[in-house]
Design a protein around this motif. Structure first.
Motif, short mmCIF file in Angstrom:
data_model
loop_
_atom_site.label_atom_id
_atom_site.label_comp_id
_atom_site.label_asym_id
_atom_site.label_seq_id
_atom_site.Cartn_x
_atom_site.Cartn_y
_atom_site.Cartn_z
N THR A 38 -6.94 -9.02 3.47
CA THR A 38 -7.66 -10.00 4.14
C THR A 38 -7.83 -11.24 3.66
O THR A 38 -8.05 -11.32 2.40
CB THR A 38 -9.21 -9.24 4.56
OG1 THR A 38 -9.02 -7.86 5.11
CG2 THR A 38 -9.81 -10.09 5.32
N TYR B 138 -7.71 5.44 -0.73
CA TYR B 138 -8.32 5.90 0.61
C TYR B 138 -8.44 7.48 0.70
O TYR B 138 -9.28 7.85 1.25
CB TYR B 138 -7.66 4.96 1.65
CG TYR B 138 -8.03 3.72 1.79
CD1 TYR B 138 -9.20 3.17 1.72
CD2 TYR B 138 -6.79 2.87 1.57
CE1 TYR B 138 -9.35 1.82 1.68
CE2 TYR B 138 -7.22 1.57 1.54
CZ TYR B 138 -8.50 1.14 1.56
OH TYR B 138 -8.77 0.02 1.57
N ARG C 174 -11.09 -15.79 -1.54
CA ARG C 174 -9.96 -15.45 -1.96
C ARG C 174 -8.93 -16.50 -2.01
O ARG C 174 -7.90 -16.34 -2.90
CB ARG C 174 -9.58 -13.93 -1.17
CG ARG C 174 -9.96 -12.86 -1.43
CD ARG C 174 -9.50 -11.51 -0.70
NE ARG C 174 -10.16 -10.36 -0.81
CZ ARG C 174 -10.08 -9.13 -0.09
NH1 ARG C 174 -9.33 -9.33 1.03
NH2 ARG C 174 -10.61 -8.25 -0.53
N THR D 106 -2.33 -5.08 3.51
CA THR D 106 -3.74 -5.10 4.34
C THR D 106 -4.82 -6.25 3.62
O THR D 106 -5.82 -5.69 3.62
CB THR D 106 -4.32 -3.78 4.78
OG1 THR D 106 -4.60 -3.24 3.32
CG2 THR D 106 -3.30 -2.79 5.39
N ASP E 219 -10.81 -1.28 7.40
CA ASP E 219 -10.37 -1.75 8.47
C ASP E 219 -10.11 -0.49 9.55
O ASP E 219 -9.34 0.52 9.04
CB ASP E 219 -9.01 -2.52 8.44
CG ASP E 219 -9.59 -3.79 7.26
OD1 ASP E 219 -10.55 -3.77 6.92
OD2 ASP E 219 -8.46 -4.11 6.69
N LYS F 69 0.87 -1.12 -0.04
CA LYS F 69 0.10 -0.04 0.27
C LYS F 69 0.85 1.25 0.06
O LYS F 69 1.77 1.18 0.57
CB LYS F 69 -0.86 -0.18 1.20
CG LYS F 69 -1.92 -1.17 1.14
CD LYS F 69 -2.93 -0.59 0.12
CE LYS F 69 -4.36 -1.64 0.11
NZ LYS F 69 -5.16 -1.48 1.14
N1 GLU Z 1 -8.30 -5.31 4.41
C1 GLU Z 1 -9.57 -5.28 3.74
C2 GLU Z 1 -9.40 -6.21 2.53
O1 GLU Z 1 -8.59 -6.68 2.10
C3 GLU Z 1 -9.82 -3.82 3.47
C4 GLU Z 1 -9.16 -3.31 2.11
C5 GLU Z 1 -7.82 -3.28 2.00
O2 GLU Z 1 -7.02 -3.99 2.13
O3 GLU Z 1 -7.47 -2.09 1.25
O4 GLU Z 1 -10.30 -5.96 1.46
#
Ligand code: GLU
Length: 276
Positions: free
Chosen positions: A124, A196, A129, A122, A214, A59
């Motif tokens: 999930t 974001y 998935r 990040t 999150d 990210k």
């Molecule tokens: N952790 C969540 C996901 O995997 C939120 C979005 C993100 O990671 O940016 O969807």
């Protein structure tokens, strides 16, 4: 003892000592740099090492996890440090890590088309998935939350009845909020954004009434004028993702995570980035 016998014994002892030393020397492996695993690597990991670079999707807009400095272009955060630990273990120099900025929407396709080796962003772990990508065991757990303007007077999920919620495309947030709204018997609308900062700007301008993702991601966007609601739902386990079928790589990374979680290194990393 005769002097000649003593001389023979002395020569023998010296010869034996030299032989032993030479033997030890021959067996000695060159020391691996600290943190690098010794011995042969699994084929999938060796292939990455042979390529000379480790390409990691991270990210660029999530403080403490993965944030890119606009001026220098450098990335920093807990997930950046995790990528560095992986490179070190494989034996790839830190300056040979190629960080690629990803979003919730782009990270999967970038893995699929082979542009990156890993996603540490990040991401999930979800059953659907797992059908598309390999994931390690979790390295962090979070929950979904809501950020609102203090001036809105909203203090909980119930206050969002009839309101619009900003979420990221490709993220788990929309489904999580919808499920929670259904449980609470309220109606919510959604607006989806690519990044974001865009959702946060929409919250500031009043296009959306709440920003949902999150909680740890939200914490990077709190201002004097906004607040994260106490409600938290839908636990999110973050894993390192790689292309489907890269099982030896996943096993290798899982071993590393287990070690880091066992020897306190993970705890130190979370503390460094104020995530525990
Ligand atoms: N952790 C969540 C996901 O995997 C939120 C979005 C993100 O990671 O940016 O969807």
């Amino acid at each position: 003892m005769k002097r000649s016998v003593m001389l023979v014994l002395l020569v023998l002892a010296l010869a034996l000592g030299a032989f032993a030393l030479a033997g030890c020397g021959a067996k000695e492996e060159p020391a691996a740099p600290a943190g690098e695993s010794t011995g042969s690597l699994p084929a999938g990991v060796q292939a990455i090492k042979d390529s000379g670079t480790l390409r990691v999707g991270v990210k660029a807009d999530v403080p403490n996890f993965g944030l890119q400095d606009a001026a220098t272009g450098e990335f920093e955060g807990m997930e950046i440090d995790l990528a560095k630990a992986i490179a070190k273990r494989i034996g790839i120099a830190e300056d040979k890590i190629k960080f690629e900025a990803v979003t919730a929407k782009t990270r999967g396709p970038l893995l699929d088309n082979g542009q990156i080796d890993l996603v540490i962003a990040t991401f999930t772990i979800k059953p659907e998935r797992l059908e598309q990508w390999n994931f390690t065991s979790p390295y962090y757990q979070d929950e979904v939350g809501l950020l609102v303007k203090k001036s809105s007077g909203i203090t909980g999920l119930a206050g969002l009845d009839g309101k619009t919620i900003g979420v990221a495309q490709g993220a788990t947030s929309r489904d999580a909020v919808q499920a929670e709204a259904d449980k609470a018997g309220i109606t919510v609308k959604f607006l989806e954004f690519a990044t974001y900062p865009e959702i946060n700007a929409a919250l500031e301008s009043g296009r959306v009434d709440a920003f949902s993702v999150d909680k740890s991601i939200l914490s990077g966007y709190v201002t004097d004028g906004s607040v994260i609601l106490p409600d938290g739902f839908s636990p999110q386990d973050y894993g390192i993702a790689s292309k489907k079928g890269t099982d030896d790589l996943t096993t290798y990374l899982n071993e590393m995570l287990t070690e880091m979680q066992g020897d306190g290194e993970m705890e130190a990393l979370l503390t460094k980035w104020s995530l525990n």
